[in-house]
Every structure is written in C-alpha cells, then in structure tokens.
Design a protein around this motif. Structure first.
Motif, PDB file in Angstrom:
ATOM      1  N   ALA A 382     -52.346 -83.261 -81.341  1.00 56.84           N
ATOM      2  CA  ALA A 382     -52.365 -84.171 -82.324  1.00 56.84           C
ATOM      3  C   ALA A 382     -51.624 -83.641 -83.498  1.00 56.84           C
ATOM      4  O   ALA A 382     -50.850 -84.489 -83.895  1.00 56.84           O
ATOM      5  N   GLY A 383     -51.705 -82.416 -83.628  1.00 54.74           N
ATOM      6  CA  GLY A 383     -50.666 -81.980 -84.844  1.00 54.74           C
ATOM      7  C   GLY A 383     -48.982 -82.298 -84.529  1.00 54.74           C
ATOM      8  O   GLY A 383     -48.226 -82.602 -85.257  1.00 54.74           O
ATOM      9  N   MET A 384     -48.687 -82.199 -83.253  1.00 51.70           N
ATOM     10  CA  MET A 384     -47.623 -82.418 -82.756  1.00 51.70           C
ATOM     11  C   MET A 384     -47.164 -83.655 -82.799  1.00 51.70           C
ATOM     12  O   MET A 384     -45.938 -84.045 -83.106  1.00 51.70           O
ATOM     13  N   ALA A 385     -48.029 -84.491 -82.541  1.00 53.55           N
ATOM     14  CA  ALA A 385     -47.514 -85.998 -82.703  1.00 53.55           C
ATOM     15  C   ALA A 385     -47.572 -86.304 -84.105  1.00 53.55           C
ATOM     16  O   ALA A 385     -46.687 -86.992 -84.297  1.00 53.55           O
ATOM     17  N   SER A 386     -48.362 -85.674 -84.880  1.00 53.16           N
ATOM     18  CA  SER A 386     -48.219 -85.942 -86.420  1.00 53.16           C
ATOM     19  C   SER A 386     -46.916 -85.535 -86.958  1.00 53.16           C
ATOM     20  O   SER A 386     -46.409 -86.167 -87.706  1.00 53.16           O
ATOM     21  N   LEU A 387     -46.351 -84.452 -86.291  1.00 53.15           N
ATOM     22  CA  LEU A 387     -45.069 -83.953 -87.099  1.00 53.15           C
ATOM     23  C   LEU A 387     -44.011 -84.558 -86.189  1.00 53.15           C
ATOM     24  O   LEU A 387     -42.903 -84.162 -86.794  1.00 53.15           O
ATOM     25  N   GLY A 388     -44.117 -85.527 -85.512  1.00 53.88           N
ATOM     26  CA  GLY A 388     -42.809 -86.231 -84.965  1.00 53.88           C
ATOM     27  C   GLY A 388     -42.294 -85.314 -83.626  1.00 53.88           C
ATOM     28  O   GLY A 388     -41.005 -85.466 -83.537  1.00 53.88           O
ATOM     29  N   LEU A 389     -43.029 -84.795 -82.944  1.00 50.58           N
ATOM     30  CA  LEU A 389     -42.474 -84.115 -81.681  1.00 50.58           C
ATOM     31  C   LEU A 389     -42.029 -85.077 -80.743  1.00 50.58           C
ATOM     32  O   LEU A 389     -43.067 -86.068 -80.308  1.00 50.58           O
ATOM     33  N   SER A 393     -46.128 -89.977 -79.542  1.00 44.45           N
ATOM     34  CA  SER A 393     -46.182 -91.194 -80.515  1.00 44.45           C
ATOM     35  C   SER A 393     -45.372 -91.047 -81.811  1.00 44.45           C
ATOM     36  O   SER A 393     -44.459 -92.062 -82.230  1.00 44.45           O
ATOM     37  N   GLY A 394     -45.560 -90.052 -82.320  1.00 42.00           N
ATOM     38  CA  GLY A 394     -45.147 -90.019 -83.797  1.00 42.00           C
ATOM     39  C   GLY A 394     -43.635 -89.969 -83.956  1.00 42.00           C
ATOM     40  O   GLY A 394     -43.150 -90.563 -84.802  1.00 42.00           O
ATOM     41  N   PHE A 395     -42.906 -89.325 -83.058  1.00 41.37           N
ATOM     42  CA  PHE A 395     -41.612 -89.220 -83.221  1.00 41.37           C
ATOM     43  C   PHE A 395     -40.854 -90.686 -82.946  1.00 41.37           C
ATOM     44  O   PHE A 395     -39.947 -90.896 -83.779  1.00 41.37           O
ATOM     45  N   VAL A 396     -41.350 -91.326 -82.133  1.00 41.80           N
ATOM     46  CA  VAL A 396     -40.674 -93.050 -81.875  1.00 41.80           C
ATOM     47  C   VAL A 396     -40.830 -93.611 -83.008  1.00 41.80           C
ATOM     48  O   VAL A 396     -39.824 -94.098 -83.513  1.00 41.80           O
ATOM     49  N   ALA A 397     -41.960 -93.594 -83.556  1.00 40.52           N
ATOM     50  CA  ALA A 397     -42.363 -94.524 -84.672  1.00 40.52           C
ATOM     51  C   ALA A 397     -41.494 -93.937 -86.086  1.00 40.52           C
ATOM     52  O   ALA A 397     -40.763 -95.008 -86.584  1.00 40.52           O
ATOM     53  N   GLU A 398     -41.479 -92.881 -86.116  1.00 38.52           N
ATOM     54  CA  GLU A 398     -40.687 -92.402 -87.597  1.00 38.52           C
ATOM     55  C   GLU A 398     -39.390 -92.621 -87.247  1.00 38.52           C
ATOM     56  O   GLU A 398     -38.817 -92.948 -88.283  1.00 38.52           O
ATOM     57  N   ALA A 428     -44.617 -81.073 -90.981  1.00 41.03           N
ATOM     58  CA  ALA A 428     -44.612 -79.918 -90.408  1.00 41.03           C
ATOM     59  C   ALA A 428     -45.126 -78.547 -90.931  1.00 41.03           C
ATOM     60  O   ALA A 428     -45.716 -77.832 -90.329  1.00 41.03           O
ATOM     61  N   VAL A 429     -44.922 -78.448 -92.331  1.00 38.53           N
ATOM     62  CA  VAL A 429     -45.243 -77.385 -93.189  1.00 38.53           C
ATOM     63  C   VAL A 429     -46.935 -77.270 -93.069  1.00 38.53           C
ATOM     64  O   VAL A 429     -47.752 -76.314 -92.503  1.00 38.53           O
ATOM     65  N   TYR A 430     -47.649 -78.615 -93.459  1.00 37.22           N
ATOM     66  CA  TYR A 430     -49.087 -78.355 -93.332  1.00 37.22           C
ATOM     67  C   TYR A 430     -49.789 -78.143 -92.157  1.00 37.22           C
ATOM     68  O   TYR A 430     -50.835 -77.656 -91.829  1.00 37.22           O
ATOM     69  N   ILE A 431     -48.907 -79.057 -90.965  1.00 39.33           N
ATOM     70  CA  ILE A 431     -49.761 -79.137 -89.852  1.00 39.33           C
ATOM     71  C   ILE A 431     -49.652 -77.793 -89.137  1.00 39.33           C
ATOM     72  O   ILE A 431     -50.594 -77.054 -88.773  1.00 39.33           O
ATOM     73  N   LEU A 432     -48.451 -76.882 -89.023  1.00 41.94           N
ATOM     74  CA  LEU A 432     -48.340 -75.405 -88.606  1.00 41.94           C
ATOM     75  C   LEU A 432     -49.218 -74.573 -89.486  1.00 41.94           C
ATOM     76  O   LEU A 432     -49.706 -73.686 -88.858  1.00 41.94           O
ATOM     77  N   ARG A 433     -49.242 -74.754 -90.476  1.00 46.83           N
ATOM     78  CA  ARG A 433     -50.126 -74.058 -91.460  1.00 46.83           C
ATOM     79  C   ARG A 433     -51.740 -74.012 -91.057  1.00 46.83           C
ATOM     80  O   ARG A 433     -52.220 -73.026 -90.718  1.00 46.83           O
ATOM     81  N   VAL A 434     -52.094 -75.119 -90.711  1.00 46.03           N
ATOM     82  CA  VAL A 434     -53.473 -75.397 -90.244  1.00 46.03           C
ATOM     83  C   VAL A 434     -53.654 -74.834 -89.000  1.00 46.03           C
ATOM     84  O   VAL A 434     -54.601 -74.033 -88.636  1.00 46.03           O
TER      85      VAL A 434
END
Lengths: 504, 485
Positions: A382-389, A393-398, A428-434
């Motif tokens: 989920a985190g990777m999707a959020s930061l746009g890997l 899905s996140g990557f495509v959209a952003e 990326a900062v907050y996802i990786l931190r968590v």
C-alpha cells in the motif's frame, strides 16, 4: 419498466440487504447477507462493465449508456434518471470492490446487524449518486451517503468520536447546503424546466454572470467532501475516529463523490466559469496537496497519517480536474480509482493492526514485520502504491496528472504543477518513515510478540484490494481507454466552443 | 336568503356535527359509558376526516364572496385533519389519565372548536369572517393550555398565551381599521381592487397585519410567548399548537398577503417578510441550541421551522403555495412523531429533559428510532420526508429568482446546518452517549404506538411517494393560481 434497467439494481440490492438485515437473527446470518449482497454488487458492476465495453466496441455512441428515466415529481419535472459512462462505471466498480472488502474487514464488530444496516444505507447513497444523471436524485443520494457516517462514527468509533462525528457531519452538510442552492440555481437559470444533467449540458446555456455565482458554490459544496483546503479539517478527525470499514468506505469512496461531483456537475454544466475561476481553486487545491503531505510527516497516529495523505491525494484529484485538459482529467479519474483502493487497503490494515496492538501510535510499535508478516507485506505494498512506485496504481495516476498539468504552457500552471510535484517526494518521506518505524526496527513492546497474523477474512479483504491496485498499475491502458472514451466522444462535444479552445 | 349556500360550508358543518356528537355524548351518556369518550371523539373525527377526503374541493363561494371553497382550501383542511387525528390518538392516554378524566370531554370540544376557527381563517375572504375564525382559533387554546390544573407552569403559560393572543388580535384589528380607512371595504378582493399605491398608511397597516398574524405563527420578534407556553402546556396541546395552528395560520397568511396585498409584493411586504424570515430562522435556531428541556427545545425548533414555512409565502406563486402546504404536511408528521415520543415518555416517567434521553436506544429502541426519524426529518435529511419538503420550499422560493432571494435562501440553508447540530444532539443523547440509561424499558400504550406508527410511516412515505405532492400541486394550481385561491 423500472426493473428492466440494470442500473437500478445498484440501489435495489443494498435496499434488499437492508431489509434482509432487519430480518436477521444472529451474527452468522448478518454476515451471510452482507457477503452475498456485496458479491452480488461486485458481480453486477463487473457485468455492467463488460456490457459497456461490448456496446462501445459494437459502435454505440450515446453519451451515456443504459439510460432510463422515470417521472417522479411531475410539477417540478423531477425524474429518477440513470445512465453511466466510463467514469461512472469505474466509480461503481471501485465502490463495489470497497464494499466487498469492507464487509470482510468488519467481520467481528459489535452490534453487527445495526452496523451493516447503516453501512448499507451509506452504500445505497454512494451507488445511487454514481448512477444518477438527474440533479435532484443525485443530490438526494449524496446526502443519503453522508448522514449514516454520523451514527457509524459515533457508535462504533474510537477516541474523540462524538466530537469528530459531529464535526464531520456538520462540515459535509454545510457543503451540501451550498450545493443545494447551486443545483436549484442551475435548474432555474438553465431555463429548461429540467433537472437532467445531459439535457442541461446539451441544450442550455447558463448566463455567464450566474455561472460566476453558482460555480464557486457548487465546486466548494462538492470540494468539502473532496477535502479541499481550507475545508479539509473534518477529514483527519473523522477518519481517525471511524471504525475500519467506515474509514475504508469514506476515504475510498465517499471522498470520490466530491471529485466526481466537481467534475460531473460543476465543471460540466458551468464550463465558462470553471475556466475563468479555476485559478482560485487551483491555488486552494495546490495548498491541499502540499500541506496535506507535510502534515502527514509529523503525525504519530497511523490513521492521522493516512487521513492527511488522503487530503493530499484527493487534493490532487481536484487539482487535475481544474487543469481542464484531457490528459490531466484522465489522470484525475485514475487517481480517484487508485487512491480509493490504496487508501482502503491502508485503512483496512491499520484497523487490523489496531485490533491487535490496541494502539495506533507509531512510537509504541515496531518490528511488526517479524510478528505479522502478511499484514506487514500488505502495508508495504500500500505504501509503495501511495508513493507512486511503477507497477502499482499510484504511479500511473500521478504520472498522467503531472504530464497533463505540464501541458499548460503558462507560468502560473507550470509553477503550481512543480509545487504539486514536490508532494511525491514528501509522500515518500512519510511513507518510508512509517514503514521503517512500524514494520522494521526493534520490537517496542514485548507483548506484541504474542500477536497473531491476519485471519482468513482479513486476508480476503487485503488480497482483493492488492490485486486491484496491482491491476490498475499493470494494465493502465485499459482504464485509460474506458475513461478517455468519455472525454473524446461523449461529454465534451457538448461543451461550448469557448472551452474547447482551451484545449479539451 | 338562499340557505343552500350553507352547503358550500359542508366541511365546517360536518366538523360542527363531530363537535356536537362529542359534546352530547359527554353530557348525556351515563357514567359507565363515559369510558369510551376518547374513542367516540377519535372515531367521529376519523369518519369526518374520511368524509373530507372523499368530497371534492370544488370552487364555490357563499355569502356574497365572504366564504370560498376551493381545491387548495380543501387540501389544507385535509392536511390539518390528518394532523388533528394523530394528535387525538396520541392524546387519549393523557386524557384518560386520572387527573384529566373528569375534563377530557372539554378537551376534545375545545380542540374541535379551535379547528373550526382555523377552517374559517382558511376559507374566509372577508376580514370579518377571518377575524371571527382567528379569535375562535386562539381563545379556546388558552383554556387548553391551562388544562394541567395541578401544575403551576400550565397556569402561567395560559395567562401568557392569553395576554399575547389578545394583544396580537388588537394589533391585527388596528391594521384592519387602517385598511378599512383606505378602502372602505373588508372584502379581500375589494381591498385588492381599491388599493392603488403604497401609501405610508398602507405600509403601517401591512406592518400591523403581519405583526398580528406573526404572533400566531410565532415569528421573531413576536415569538416571546412560545417557549414558555410550549413548556407549560400539556404535551398533547403543545403538539397541537406547534403543528395545526401554525399550519392553518401560515396558509391564511399567504392567502391574505397574496389576495389583498399582492400588488405590493415587491414594494412592501417582500422586504418585511425577508427580514422576518431571517430573524425567525436564525434566532429560533440559536436559542434552540441551548435548550435542555425537550419541549422548550421543540418550541424553538418550531419557531425556526415557521421561518422555513414563510419561505413559501415569500415565493408568492403557486409553486410556493404547494411547497408551503407540503411543508406543513411533512412538518405535521415529523413534529407529531417527536411529540409522540416525548408524550409517551412523559406519561410513563414524567421525564422531559434531554439528559433523560441518554442511552434511550438501549432500553427503548423503537421509541428512540421514531425520535431519530423525526429529528432527521425535521433537519431535512434524505430519504425522509423533511428533505423533500425543504428542497421544495427552497425551490419554490427561488422561483422569484432575484439575487436577494438567492441570498435569503442561502441564509436559510446555512441555518439548516445549525438546526442539524441541535437535532443531532438528541440523536447523540439517544444513540451515542455512553452514560447510563435514565429511562427503563417500558411498553407504551396502544394508542401512542398507533400514533407513532402513522407518523413514522408518513415520514418515510411522504417524500418517496410523489402522489402527495402531486395532488397538493393539482389542488393549489387548479384554483387558478393566485386570483382565486
């Protein structure tokens, strides 16, 4: 006649489920009804999707398919009018997936019968909103979707639930007060004696000075639900206090009602005002995007982190819609899908982790990857999707959004695009931190070592969502086709030439 | 004189027949048969309601145009009848209680007589008839307010009500005398014909007329009696006050303003009402937030609801009239559901504070459910009827289409959020509050349950089934929009 239209079943099935729940005795029966119903809904939306594709491939060119219209209030010419295009179908699919996953995620909740009754009333509103093309019914379903939140958060929530539930309800209903005025205004100013979205868009032209009055109200009305700055403050509190399935539905689907409404009603019916006033809202949504991301960086409660990240990502949706060009708008719809699934995945897992550790404070947890690897891996995905890997899905959209935004050659749009792009880094900062703190690192609390990994129903919920997130990431061209078709062929041919010159 | 003219008033005559039945039964029947007084009243009134529904609302006039009968008048009378029927059903438990049993006959008689007065207000097209109706509708109410003889508050409320009612009538008559001085007639149509310009005297007259009826409707700033009277009166009487007399007065108000002073809408009374509506809705809402007593709370809520009803008058069109009547209908069901629950709990436990409702959903889930629906409907939450009535009244009002009206509706809409807050406070107490339940589980009396079921079904069905709105619209528009309501 009414029942021969396939779309109407999106409302009938939840209502039947509501009836079913009221007859149920015992938890097992409730679960059975919930699962059956959500599977039916999922099946129905896939059926509609396939049917839609088949019809389009066969050369169907109507703006909306499966249209139906039944007179409701004759004096005011209010109809129950339904119809879908690619965008609505994408939203219906998203909603049914999340209702499905949410049913599994709330397997063991107190007072399960009442919980599901309110949840299904909420879903009725959501599905009804996405299938409606009549402004009145659309607004009615919109409000139907809002009010169950109050009881769901108030009764089943955690923390400062009374405060949050009240704040959320009042702010959202405040938005819908503006919305109501602007919808009635559209009805009168269009001068067609019709509430039908397509009729108004195709045949009426709202006077420009009225557009300047009605558009901001309409956009703000929906924008409140889309967590637009400065009307986003209900979102963190509301999400943090809501029970798991409600957070999932709310962040995953309900916030999309805002974006969808902005696009379908505000921009669609009042394109000139949208074009002229977009800069105001671009500034506000730009702030949402960056401010949400920064706020997420300093939170220590898992749900607050994701709530602020939702503010940031949903801000991106509105931001992209306001760019008024095909690429960015396609990106906006993709982002709605992507964020809906990804954030539901997040909230599902946060709920599961909280159910085990009884805390959401990341400072009190650590090393969960050793203890519950399944949830850990899910969280990382989920985190990777959020930061746009790429691949998720996140990557495509952003990517689509920022490419589309950058198509504008002027200074203002480019500067704001660049500012908004920084949110990717901050995310990326907050996802990786968590992820680093929560999943890796030393185990903070020795009691946590005895915790168990996900149960089968939790796994079902998580796996469904992961598959969908990866599905969008791996096959974006399919979704893009679904959405793009609308932009190229359906809706915007109706929009006055004034806007077409802007670049649609 | 042609006595067949009286047949135009067949609804009033039938109502008087109901009154006589109850009156004679109460006086002449042997004591052992008196146990059934309440049911005789309810049964006779139910028959009358059915009769009234079955008779068509034809356009006729009687007594040289002093009295008219039309589809719209028949429709509002039918709406009021339904409300009165529910009030009567809900009141039986209270009327049959030991303290009231000696006087319950009078209760029904007074109630029916006030309803008769309201009928005259609705159908009167001459200010003399109108005034007789107004007085008949308001003076017996004072006796009804004082019905709880043993409670001090009940007396206080009655005196307060009496004084303000008489005072407001005096102001109203002052306005009428100005109007008569200007035109030399008290016929509505005659007044409309003779008035030609907005002279200062006419403005004064309108201000007095609006203030006089504003007292009945408890519009701010003429609302000061409302909270005390609502709190002091027996709950059934409060319920009657808040819906029936308000509904009748609102309709009559619209008729008076549109028929006599329709030509001065844009010059004069649009702006008077404009200010009144904003004040009424806002002040009602803000005061409602602070109330702890459920009856006082509903008093302020009903003040603000009266402001919303006035939006229909402000519309000054058939759409507005339809919306007003539909609003009254929905308001009857929603408010009577709330009062039904309050009455049931008060009869059983004597508790009327909002804190007493904490945790009600755990002990009495059905009562809590009915109350929640009532609150949602009053707040205008779909899919309940209140949403539709609010939407339609805003739509009706916006048919005027000026920017000022848009701003008025915007203010009203923002106020719905304030009202949502305090309505949710009740829901919060019942469903969310973690405190110990104050009221033990009990089974409410059969008539109370019947009344509540009717209200709950109404709240759910009135909006979703468009039949009700459509028939009101037909009634309101076939009367030939505003010329001959």
């Amino acid at each position: 006649m009414l029942f021969s239209n396939i779309l109407i079943y999106f409302v009938i099935i939840p209502l039947l489920m509501l009836g079913g729940f009221s007859l149920c005795r015992g938890e097992k029966a409730v679960r059975a009804v919930a699962i059956t119903g959500s599977v039916l809904l999922l099946g129905l939306s896939i059926w509609v999707l396939c049917d839609y594709i088949a019809l389009r491939r066969a050369g169907e060119t109507a703006e909306m398919l499966f249209q139906g219209s039944w007179m409701w209030y004759e004096p005011l010419n209010i109809h129950l009018a339904v119809g879908v295009d690619g965008i609505s179908i994408a939203m219906l699919l998203l909603s049914s997936i999340i209702v499905f996953a949410g049913s599994f995620a709330s397997w063991k909740i107190d007072n399960i019968r009442h919980f599901f009754m309110w949840l299904l009333l909420l879903s009725t509103g959501v599905f009804g909103f996405f299938i409606s093309i009549d402004l009145f019914t659309m607004f009615m379903f919109y409000e139907v979707a809002l009010i169950p939140m109050y009881l769901l958060i108030g009764q089943w929530g955690t923390g400062r639930k009374e405060y949050s539930a009240m704040k959320l309800t009042l702010m959202l209903m405040g938005g819908s007060a503006f919305l109501m005025l602007s919808l009635i205004g559209i009805y009168y100013q269009a001068g067609l004696h019709s509430w039908n979205l397509l009729e108004i868009a195709n045949n009426a032209h709202i006077d420009k000075s009225w557009q300047y009055f009605l558009f901001p109200m309409c956009f703000v009305g929906f924008g409140v639900l889309g967590a637009m700055f400065p009307f986003h403050t209900w979102s963190p509190d509301g999400h943090a206090c809501a029970p798991t399935a409600v957070s999932m539905l709310h962040a995953g689907v309900l916030m999309k009602l805002g974006g969808y409404g902005c696009f379908r009603v505000a921009m669609f019916l009042m394109p000139e005002a949208a074009n002229d006033l977009a800069w105001i809202f671009l500034i506000l949504t730009g702030i949402s995007v960056v401010y949400g991301a920064f706020s997420a960086c300093v939170q220590t409660d898992l749900k607050y982190i994701n709530a602020y990240s939702s503010v940031s990502h949903c801000g991106m949706v509105l931001f992209a819609i306001l760019m008024i060009n095909t690429t960015a708008m396609t990106g906006a719809i993709m982002q709605m899908l992507s964020h809906g699934l990804m954030t539901a995945l997040f909230f599902a897992q946060i709920g599961m982790i909280y159910g085990r550790t009884h805390t959401r404070d990341i400072r009190l947890m650590g090393g969960l990857m050793q203890i519950m690897p399944f949830l850990g891996v899910g969280y990382v995905i989920a985190g990777m999707a959020s930061l746009g890997l790429p691949g998720l899905s996140g990557f495509v959209a952003e990517m689509t959004i920022f490419v589309g935004s950058f198509e504008h050659a002027d200074m203002f749009h480019r500067v704001f695009t660049i500012v908004a792009t920084t949110s990717i880094v901050i995310t990326a900062v907050y996802i990786l931190r968590v992820v680093g703190k929560l999943l890796f690192g030393p185990v903070q609390d020795p009691h946590h070592r005895e915790l168990t990994d996900a149960t089968w129903w939790e796994r079902t919920s998580v796996v469904t969502l992961i598959v969908c997130v990866a599905g969008i990431g791996c096959f974006p061209e399919f979704f893009e086709w679904l959405i793009r078709y609308t932009f190229n062929h359906d809706i915007f041919h109706a929009i006055p030439a004034a806007i077409q010159s802007v670049g649609i | 004189m042609d006595y067949s003219q009286f047949l135009v008033m067949h609804r009033e005559i039938a109502l008087l027949a109901v009154f006589l039945v109850v009156f004679l039964y109460d006086i002449f029947m042997p004591k052992r048969a008196l146990g059934a007084t309440s049911w005789v009243a309810v049964g006779a009134f139910a028959l009358f309601t059915a009769y009234s529904f079955l008779m068509p609302g034809t356009n006729e006039t009687a007594f040289a145009g002093m009295y008219v009968s039309s589809g719209a008048c028949a429709a509002i009378k039918n709406i009021l009848n339904v409300g009165v029927l529910i009030v009567l059903i809900q009141a039986t438990k209270w009327a049959d209680s030991d303290l009231q049993i000696m006087r319950r006959g009078e209760f029904y008689e007074l109630l029916l007589i006030t309803l008769f007065g309201m009928y005259l207000m609705i159908s009167g097209r001459h200010f003399l008839i109108f005034l007789i109706g107004l007085e008949t509708a308001s003076l017996p109410l004072a006796a009804m307010v004082a019905f709880d003889k043993q409670r001090y508050e009940s007396h206080e409320a009655a005196v307060k009500y009496m004084l303000t009612a008489v005072f407001s009538s005096a102001i109203f008559m002052m306005g009428l005398s100005f109007v008569y001085g200007l035109t030399g007639t008290l016929y509505f149509s005659g007044i409309a014909d003779k008035l030609s310009e907005a002279s200062p005297l006419l403005i004064c007259a309108l201000a007095f007329v609006i203030a006089g009826i504003g007292f009945k409707l408890s519009l701010v700033p003429f609302h000061l009696w409302t909270a005390d009277v609502y709190q002091g009166a027996p709950t059934s009487v409060t319920a009657y006050f808040s819906v029936i007399s308000k509904g009748a007065a609102a309709f009559a108000f619209m008729v008076v303003l549109a028929q006599c002073f329709g030509a001065f809408y844009a010059d004069v009374w649009e702006w008077m009402l404009y200010a009144l509506i904003i004040l009424t809705i806002t002040v009602g809402n803000i005061f409602a937030i602070r109330q702890k007593n459920m009856k006082r709370f509903l008093a302020f809520s009903s003040i603000s609801q009266a402001g919303y009803i006035m939006l229909g008058v402000e519309a000054d069109s058939a759409v507005g009239l339809t919306a007003l009547m539909f609003y009254v209908l929905v308001y009857i069901f929603s408010n009577l559901a709330a009062f039904g629950v309050i009455g049931a709990i008060e009869n059983k436990t004597g508790k009327v504070e909002m804190t007493d409702y904490n945790g009600l959903s755990r002990t009495n889930p059905w009562l809590a459910f009915a109350m929640m629906l009532a609150m949602f409907s009053l707040a205008g939450i779909p899919p309940f009827a209140g949403f539709f009535s609010k939407f339609f009244i805003f739509t009706g009002c916006l048919s005027q289409g000026s920017v000022a009206i848009y701003i008025l509706v915007l203010i009203a809409l923002i106020n719905t959020i304030i009202s949502l807050y305090y309505y949710l406070l009740v829901v919060k107490a019942m469903y969310i509050s973690p405190e110990e339940p104050q009221i033990a589980n009990f089974r409410s009396a059969c008539p109370e349950r019947i009344g509540l079921w009717i209200c709950v079904l109404g709240i759910i069905a009135l909006g979703i089934v468009s039949f009700f709105y459509d028939s009101i619209y037909t009634a309101a528009s076939t009367a030939g929009i505003f010329a001959s309501l």
